[in-house]
Scaffold this motif. Structure first.
Motif, PDB file in Angstrom:
ATOM      1  N   GLY A  13       0.775  -1.227   0.000  1.00 56.10           N
ATOM      2  CA  GLY A  13       0.000   0.000   0.000  1.00 56.10           C
ATOM      3  C   GLY A  13       0.807   1.276   0.000  1.00 56.10           C
ATOM      4  O   GLY A  13       0.231   2.362   0.127  1.00 56.10           O
ATOM      5  N   ALA A  14       2.123   1.189  -0.146  1.00 56.53           N
ATOM      6  CA  ALA A  14       2.957   2.398  -0.170  1.00 56.53           C
ATOM      7  C   ALA A  14       2.778   3.122  -1.501  1.00 56.53           C
ATOM      8  O   ALA A  14       2.469   2.511  -2.520  1.00 56.53           O
ATOM      9  CB  ALA A  14       4.418   2.037   0.044  1.00 56.53           C
ATOM     10  N   THR A  15       2.972   4.441  -1.492  1.00 54.21           N
ATOM     11  CA  THR A  15       2.870   5.265  -2.689  1.00 54.21           C
ATOM     12  C   THR A  15       4.171   6.023  -2.888  1.00 54.21           C
ATOM     13  O   THR A  15       4.654   6.680  -1.962  1.00 54.21           O
ATOM     14  CB  THR A  15       1.710   6.268  -2.575  1.00 54.21           C
TER      15      THR A  15
ATOM     16  N   GLY B  28       2.026   1.349   3.674  1.00 51.24           N
ATOM     17  CA  GLY B  28       1.142   2.496   3.781  1.00 51.24           C
ATOM     18  C   GLY B  28       1.812   3.846   3.818  1.00 51.24           C
ATOM     19  O   GLY B  28       1.158   4.858   4.078  1.00 51.24           O
ATOM     20  N   SER B  29       3.089   3.927   3.551  1.00 49.80           N
ATOM     21  CA  SER B  29       3.810   5.202   3.593  1.00 49.80           C
ATOM     22  C   SER B  29       3.667   5.943   2.272  1.00 49.80           C
ATOM     23  O   SER B  29       3.277   5.376   1.259  1.00 49.80           O
ATOM     24  CB  SER B  29       5.285   4.975   3.913  1.00 49.80           C
ATOM     25  N   THR B  30       3.994   7.233   2.299  1.00 54.49           N
ATOM     26  CA  THR B  30       3.989   8.063   1.098  1.00 54.49           C
ATOM     27  C   THR B  30       5.368   8.673   0.931  1.00 54.49           C
ATOM     28  O   THR B  30       5.887   9.315   1.852  1.00 54.49           O
ATOM     29  CB  THR B  30       2.944   9.185   1.201  1.00 54.49           C
ATOM     30  N   VAL B  31       5.975   8.477  -0.232  1.00 52.06           N
ATOM     31  CA  VAL B  31       7.330   8.956  -0.484  1.00 52.06           C
ATOM     32  C   VAL B  31       7.265  10.062  -1.531  1.00 52.06           C
ATOM     33  O   VAL B  31       6.876   9.822  -2.676  1.00 52.06           O
ATOM     34  CB  VAL B  31       8.247   7.805  -0.966  1.00 52.06           C
TER      35      VAL B  31
ATOM     36  N   GLY C  13       3.336   3.914   7.400  1.00 52.50           N
ATOM     37  CA  GLY C  13       2.327   4.927   7.622  1.00 52.50           C
ATOM     38  C   GLY C  13       2.830   6.346   7.634  1.00 52.50           C
ATOM     39  O   GLY C  13       2.036   7.280   7.812  1.00 52.50           O
ATOM     40  N   SER C  14       4.120   6.553   7.421  1.00 49.69           N
ATOM     41  CA  SER C  14       4.697   7.899   7.502  1.00 49.69           C
ATOM     42  C   SER C  14       4.766   8.557   6.125  1.00 49.69           C
ATOM     43  O   SER C  14       4.481   7.929   5.106  1.00 49.69           O
ATOM     44  CB  SER C  14       6.098   7.834   8.104  1.00 49.69           C
ATOM     45  N   THR C  15       5.131   9.828   6.125  1.00 45.29           N
ATOM     46  CA  THR C  15       5.370  10.583   4.891  1.00 45.29           C
ATOM     47  C   THR C  15       6.843  10.960   4.836  1.00 45.29           C
ATOM     48  O   THR C  15       7.384  11.451   5.823  1.00 45.29           O
ATOM     49  CB  THR C  15       4.506  11.838   4.824  1.00 45.29           C
TER      50      THR C  15
END
Length: 368
Positions: free
Chosen positions: A329-331, A347-350, A363-365
């Motif tokens: 689920g990471a982006t 679940g993180s966003t990079v 879950g972090s950005t």
């Protein structure tokens, strides 16, 4: 540094192709975009252009030969005097066994398929001229036409026989993938930690890595690496090394319910699972995993052994370094670079580049 040019995978389930036309010769200077050769499989024909300008060096193939995805085509060197490594110096291709004279006019058949035909006593003149015969295509034609193989020939070599190395969850997913393809003949599971004789999804455990040489002599030449390596990538790499030492090849595998754009390039050992998408001109290095529902958008470049987990999304032109892991689920945003060995949490966003071996928490950005 010279640019390495390898044979692309035109059809994920058919690693063999015919080098239908060769447009360059050793030492020739080419410009970016110049055509190097034309390749043909049973499903498609494609031109191979030069990605960059340079001098053709280490050319080892000839028109009319059969080639395999991932095989070296040549180098494009910056200067005409550059010498390729000794182990890849120009030489006759091992994929081109000697055969007795030219095939009948109009017949398109690769060298391995022709060798198989001669081994089985098939008259080349009786083969239709409306298709390209690779080994797999020849076997399919034999089955459809009622042709029979002698037991001795089948035991000597089976181009569809394949092993699954690893009996865990990833191995079970690969067994189902192979069954869905309907192309390969599953021989069994190799696992160093599961007792011989047990079964996994109906497939027998044949033993550990010490069985590989024996199975090779029995005519098995293909295997899939079913060790995911999420906790320790070194274990997955070790499996590839065990297989290579024993002489096994690892074909690229694409589930029938995945979608691969025709311009994407998949190296040997790649595994693409159901509902995954690989976009235009994406390049996947050796041994990559693109798991269920993952999206690898246009022009992404994945280094060797990268692992894209279920549901992960890579925007266009993302570059992923060797051995990096992108969690579920990471982006990853447009044009971002993930360094070798980086771990991107679930679940993180990079949003920006991630250095080598860095960790992005679940879950972090990134950046925070």
């Amino acid at each position: 540094m010279p640019t390495t040019v390898t044979i692309p995978l035109l059809n994920p389930n058919e690693p063999e192709a015919l080098l239908a036309a060769l447009y360059v010769q050793e030492g020739q200077q080419v410009s970016q975009g110049d055509l190097l050769c034309t390749l043909e499989t049973t499903k498609s024909t494609a031109d191979l252009p030069a990605e960059t300008g340079g001098y053709v060096t280490g050319l080892r193939l000839e028109s009319g030969q059969s080639v395999r995805a991932g095989e070296l085509f040549c180098y494009l060197a910056e200067t005409p005097g550059w010498t390729p490594p000794a182990e890849v110096a120009p030489a006759a291709s091992a994929a081109s066994p000697e055969t007795g004279g030219p095939p009948p006019e109009g017949l398109r058949i690769t060298h391995p398929a022709r060798a198989l035909a001669e081994q089985l006593g098939i008259e080349l003149g009786g083969l239709p001229h409306d298709r390209l015969f690779t080994e797999a295509a020849l076997r399919a034609w034999l089955e459809q036409s009622g042709g029979e193989q002698s037991p001795a020939s089948s035991a000597a070599f089976d181009a569809t026989a394949i092993l699954v190395y690893g009996g865990g969850g990833h191995g079970k997913a690969l067994i189902d993938l192979l069954r869905a393809l309907g192309v390969y003949r599953l021989m069994g599971v190799i696992d160093d930690g599961i007792p011989q004789g047990e079964t996994i999804l109906g497939m027998p455990v044949l033993g550990g890595a010490d069985r590989l040489p024996e199975l090779y002599t029995q005519g098995v030449r293909l295997a899939v690496n079913a060790v995911g390596g999420i906790g320790n990538l070194g274990v997955r790499i070790q499996v590839f090394e065990n297989l290579a030492r024993a002489g096994f090849a690892c074909p690229a595998l694409v589930h029938p319910r995945a979608f691969i754009e025709p311009s994407a390039q998949l190296s040997p050992g790649v595994q693409v699972f159901p509902q995954a998408y690989v976009g235009s001109e994406a390049r996947l290095g050796f041994g990559c995993i693109v798991n269920s529902g993952a999206i690898v958008s246009h022009e992404c470049q994945l280094g060797d052994y990268t692992n894209i987990s279920p549901g992960a999304i890579l925007a266009g032109q993302v570059q992923v370094g060797t051995g990096a892991l992108v969690g579920m689920g990471a982006t990853v945003n447009l044009r971002v670079r993930l360094g070798a060995g980086a771990r991107i949490g679930n679940g993180s966003t990079v949003k920006e580049d991630v250095p080598e071996k860095s960790i992005v928490r679940a879950g972090s950005t990134w950046p925070a």
